[in-house]
Design an enzyme around this catalytic site. Structure first.
Site, PDB file in Angstrom:
ATOM      1  N   SER A 141      13.786  -1.672  -0.717  1.00 38.03           N
ATOM      2  CA  SER A 141      12.750  -2.731  -0.552  1.00 38.03           C
ATOM      3  C   SER A 141      13.262  -3.638   0.631  1.00 38.03           C
ATOM      4  CB  SER A 141      12.505  -3.609  -1.672  1.00 38.03           C
ATOM      5  OG  SER A 141      11.834  -4.630  -1.677  1.00 38.03           O
ATOM      6  N   TYR A 155       3.887  -5.557   5.724  1.00 36.76           N
ATOM      7  CA  TYR A 155       4.931  -5.075   5.467  1.00 36.76           C
ATOM      8  C   TYR A 155       5.356  -5.770   3.988  1.00 36.76           C
ATOM      9  CZ  TYR A 155      10.093  -3.762   5.811  1.00 36.76           C
ATOM     10  OH  TYR A 155      11.246  -3.277   5.573  1.00 36.76           O
ATOM     11  N   LYS A 159       6.673  -3.894   0.370  1.00 36.45           N
ATOM     12  CA  LYS A 159       7.857  -4.192  -0.263  1.00 36.45           C
ATOM     13  C   LYS A 159       7.926  -4.925  -1.620  1.00 36.45           C
ATOM     14  CE  LYS A 159      10.068  -1.922   2.838  1.00 36.45           C
ATOM     15  NZ  LYS A 159      10.610  -0.515   2.382  1.00 36.45           N
TER      16      LYS A 159
END
Length: 275
Positions: A141, A155, A159
């Site tokens: 992650s 992004y 994650k």
């Protein structure tokens, strides 16, 4: 030492650094990544670190965002090197920018690689791990998988999704004798970080400029050390350790700080425009 480890995104960055340590420990590895030329170069480099003539280094070109390619790549790795005792899903991309200016395709591609690429890889390897009744899965992650960051709207959610997958799977896999770990790396000196800096908004650069940056080698060492200990949440560096433990408490403080940095940067821009 692992009999066989599969690493997605293992031709560069953290994945490559992990691959190097595994080869040095005597493990056979399979690396899955998109670019064949980079895979060939990585393989040639890793061959120099082998400690046992029976070790094998297999490289397979595949796009982890394409389910069929992932399934075929992992099936091929299992046929050639047997069932892995370790899977590391390190393949990922990041394209920072202002939400209003980024095309939707960037969001789709980021989620496809970072989240679905992780999910497809786990799905592909899990039946064989469950059949042998053991294995360890490590998903990567990010610190922005714990708290959202200005400029990382494609992004950060991907994650967060990886985090949700790992936390949901933990108990389910444990009953089958399979361990899972999730890693929250800080900014790491990799080609991906260099690429991010090309599109990172000024506000994001100011927010992150004082943050700890680690080498890929140090992050890889910390990951494998904690994987050996069967740690679920792996946080290389003191900053990520504190963020994991206290992110809910820190969130309002960090958001206040982020807002102050953004406000100051906007005033700087206005001042430049008025000159």
């Amino acid at each position: 030492m692992y009999k066989h480890a599969i690493i997605t995104g293992g031709s560069s960055g953290i994945g490559k650094a992990i691959a190097k340590l595994l080869v040095q420990s005597g493990s056979s590895i399979s690396i899955i990544a998109r670019t064949q030329t980079q895979l060939n170069s990585t393989k040639a480099e890793l061959e120099t670190f082998k400690t046992d003539p029976n070790q094998q280094i297999l490289v397979i070109s595949a796009d982890v965002s394409e389910r069929e390619q992932v399934e075929n790549a992992i099936a091929s790795a299992i046929i050639q090197l047997d069932v892995p005792d370790l899977l590391i899903t390190s393949a990922g991309i990041a394209h920072p920018g202002y939400f209003a200016e980024l095309p939707v395709t960037i969001f789709e591609q980021t989620m496809a690689i970072n989240y679905f690429g992780t999910l497809y890889s786990i799905k592909a390897v899990l039946p064989s791990m469950m059949h042998q009744g053991k294995g360890h899965i490590v998903v990567i992650s990010s610190g922005v998988g714990l708290i959202g960051l200005y400029g990382y709207t494609p992004y950060s959610p991907s994650k967060f999704a990886v985090r949700g997958l790992a936390e949901s799977l933990r108990g389910e896999l444990k009953t089958a004798g399979i361990h899972i770990s999730i890693v929250y790396p800080p900014d790491t000196d990799t080609p991906q970080l260099a690429a991010e800096n090309k599109t990172k908004p000024m506000e994001t650069k100011l927010i992150t400029q004082s943050a700890q940056t680690m080498t890929a080698e140090k992050v890889a060492f910390d990951i494998l050390l904690r994987v050996k200990r069967k740690v679920f949440a792996i946080t290389p560096g003191i900053e990520m350790s504190l963020l994991l433990q206290f992110h809910s408490f820190f969130a309002p403080i960090l958001q206040w700080y982020f807002d102050r940095v953004v406000w100051r940067s906007r005033n700087i821009k206005k001042g430049d425009n008025n000159e």
